[in-house]
Design an enzyme around this catalytic site. Structure first.
Site, mmCIF file in Angstrom:
data_model
loop_
_atom_site.group_PDB
_atom_site.id
_atom_site.type_symbol
_atom_site.label_atom_id
_atom_site.label_comp_id
_atom_site.label_asym_id
_atom_site.label_seq_id
_atom_site.Cartn_x
_atom_site.Cartn_y
_atom_site.Cartn_z
ATOM 1 N N GLU A 41 3.370 5.397 -3.276
ATOM 2 C CA GLU A 41 3.485 6.771 -2.527
ATOM 3 C C GLU A 41 5.115 7.004 -1.850
ATOM 4 O O GLU A 41 5.271 8.131 -2.284
ATOM 5 C CB GLU A 41 2.637 6.802 -1.443
ATOM 6 N N ASP A 42 5.759 5.846 -1.556
ATOM 7 C CA ASP A 42 6.849 6.475 -0.675
ATOM 8 C C ASP A 42 8.161 5.825 -1.388
ATOM 9 O O ASP A 42 9.171 5.847 -0.725
ATOM 10 C CB ASP A 42 6.774 5.886 0.828
ATOM 11 N N HIS A 56 0.882 -1.307 0.060
ATOM 12 C CA HIS A 56 -0.076 -0.075 0.060
ATOM 13 C C HIS A 56 0.790 1.264 0.046
ATOM 14 O O HIS A 56 0.374 2.315 -0.522
ATOM 15 C CB HIS A 56 -0.934 -0.180 1.033
#
Length: 466
Positions: free
Chosen positions: A60-61, A56
């Site tokens: 994004e990271d 997840h």
């Protein structure tokens, strides 16, 4: 069990997060997504959901792209990761404030699929556990490690996440998340509202309702004598009942006018209660009384989630301990009656009468759910008997907008539709009276004023028989 997809996702996540430390934790970042996987596994065995939980944070990271996820794990996993990644929110730029981005994220999450909410809750619960551990060790100093250091902002965010994820109420993960939010931030605090924005729309025994001038929301403010636990519980009950097959208005937040505390709801419009409908068109009394009976039968046919709700008898057992006018022997007899009631796990409204069901002409909605519980349906029927037999025109008009005689008429039409025509009304009355007596006693402990006929009803229906 074929775990090859999950195994592949875990290896992929480990490589993607390699060398990255969890902020302020002194341990590898990968520990967080692995905890998210273990949390998701308490809600589902779906390998694609578990894979999405592992992945997840990768888009994004890390340098991983959504196309990478799609190519390696398929469209569904990629979609779940996309829904969990704030960078894909439409209409919200990276330059927007933290508050604006979190607001948009919560709004998107509230509309997301159940699958996406499982992945999100797994992530948020892992975060909440970490915050709680640090909070117990360092107190409010923990907020200094975040970009936003205002604890009120974090509380606003986590309370909002509870609302957005309420579809998962009943899972151990959601229950733990709610408890951690309370442990970190305390009990929910009502938000101050401006009464100039509202117009009174209804008056009841325990609360007054108001419509917001925007036409979208309404609120119910409880009378000062009602325990503060009631509005808190009504909010929680409404969240827990959402998406459980009952028609209810969605609850938003706790509110206060500075003196009274209540709950804000979505406004069902157009709407009127069955009581108001009868007052406006008296010739419809039989139709609404019988329709009310059918709605009650449907409610009482639903098995209640005993993990989310408590036995309805608990309310009355608690009230007995507060009765100063009764001896220990008399209290024991009242308890003996409660012990004698056949146990059941069906849904109980807790305040079941024609003022607490509304209609928009197409669907009917239950309202005023703070006493929702499970147990024998006769506890609910006892409430209808109680309010139908007051014999007080002024009170009946105040609460239900019809006369005491009309309230009694509602009862006489309700009974054959609910119980069938075989059992005589007098027999049912005798069966229901002790439940009405219990309700009178409970309200007496709240207000200090005994409802009319309470002592006599308690005496003849309970004390003389047990």
């Amino acid at each position: 069990m074929d775990t090859s997809l999950l195994d592949k996702a875990i290896v992929f996540a480990v490589k993607a997060h390699q060398g990255v430390e969890r902020r302020g934790k002194d341990f590898p970042y990968i520990v967080h997504p692995m905890e998210a996987v273990s949390i998701a596994a308490t809600m589902t065995g779906d390998q694609e959901l578990l894979a999405a939980a592992a992945l997840h944070d990768t888009v994004e990271d890390t340098d991983v792209t959504l196309d990478d996820i799609r190519r390696e794990f398929g469209e569904r996993v990629a979609k779940l990761v996309e829904e969990e990644s704030d960078v894909f929110m439409e209409g919200v730029s990276e330059e927007a404030s933290w508050h604006a981005r979190k607001q948009a994220s919560m709004e998107r999450l509230s509309k997301a699929s159940r699958d996406a909410k499982i992945v999100a809750l797994s992530d948020k619960l892992s975060n909440a556990r970490a915050i709680y551990r640090d909070f117990k060790e360092k107190g409010d100093a923990i907020w200094n490690i975040f970009h936003v250091k205002d604890v009120a902002e974090h509380e606003w965010h986590y309370r909002g996440l509870q609302r957005a994820l309420h579809e998962l109420a009943g899972t151990f993960a959601f229950t733990e998340f709610g408890q951690l939010v309370r442990d970190i931030f305390g009990e929910p605090k009502p938000e101050r509202i401006n009464m100039d924005d509202y117009e009174e729309s209804g008056d009841g025994y325990t609360a007054i309702s108001y419509n917001h001038k925007n036409g979208k929301t309404m609120m119910k403010l409880y009378a000062p004598f009602v325990p503060i636990s009631e509005p808190h519980r009504e909010l929680e009950v409404s969240w827990n009942l959402a998406d459980k097959g009952l028609n209810i208005p969605h609850a938003h937040r706790l509110v206060t006018d500075g003196t009274r505390i209540g709950v804000e709801f979505e406004r069902i419009s157009p709407k009127k209660s069955f009581a108001r409908a009868i007052s406006q068109e008296p010739e419809t009394l039989q139709r609404y009384a019988e329709e009310f009976a059918r709605e009650c039968k449907k409610l009482h046919a639903i098995p209640c989630d005993t993990k989310l709700f408590s036995p309805t008898e608990n309310r009355f057992r608690a009230a007995i301990t507060k009765l100063k006018e009764y001896s220990d022997e008399e209290k024991a007899k009242i308890s003996a009656f409660i012990d004698s009631v056949p146990k059941a796990t069906t849904c109980i409204h807790g305040d079941m009468h024609i003022g607490n069901i509304i209609t928009n002409g197409e669907k009917n909605f239950w309202i005023d759910l703070s006493a929702f519980s499970y147990g024998n349906p006769l506890y609910d029927v006892g409430m209808l008997y109680f309010v139908s037999h007051t014999g007080d025109d002024e009170l009946a008009q105040k609460l239900f907008h019809i006369s005491a005689a009309q309230m009694l008429e509602v009862w006489t039409y309700f009974i054959p539709e609910y119980f069938g025509k075989e059992e005589p009304l007098e027999s049912i009355d005798e069966k229901v009276k002790p439940f009405a007596a219990l309700l009178m006693l409970m309200y007496y402990t709240w207000t200090g004023n005994p409802p009319a006929g309470m002592f006599e009803l308690v005496k003849h229906s309970i004390l003389e028989k047990f």
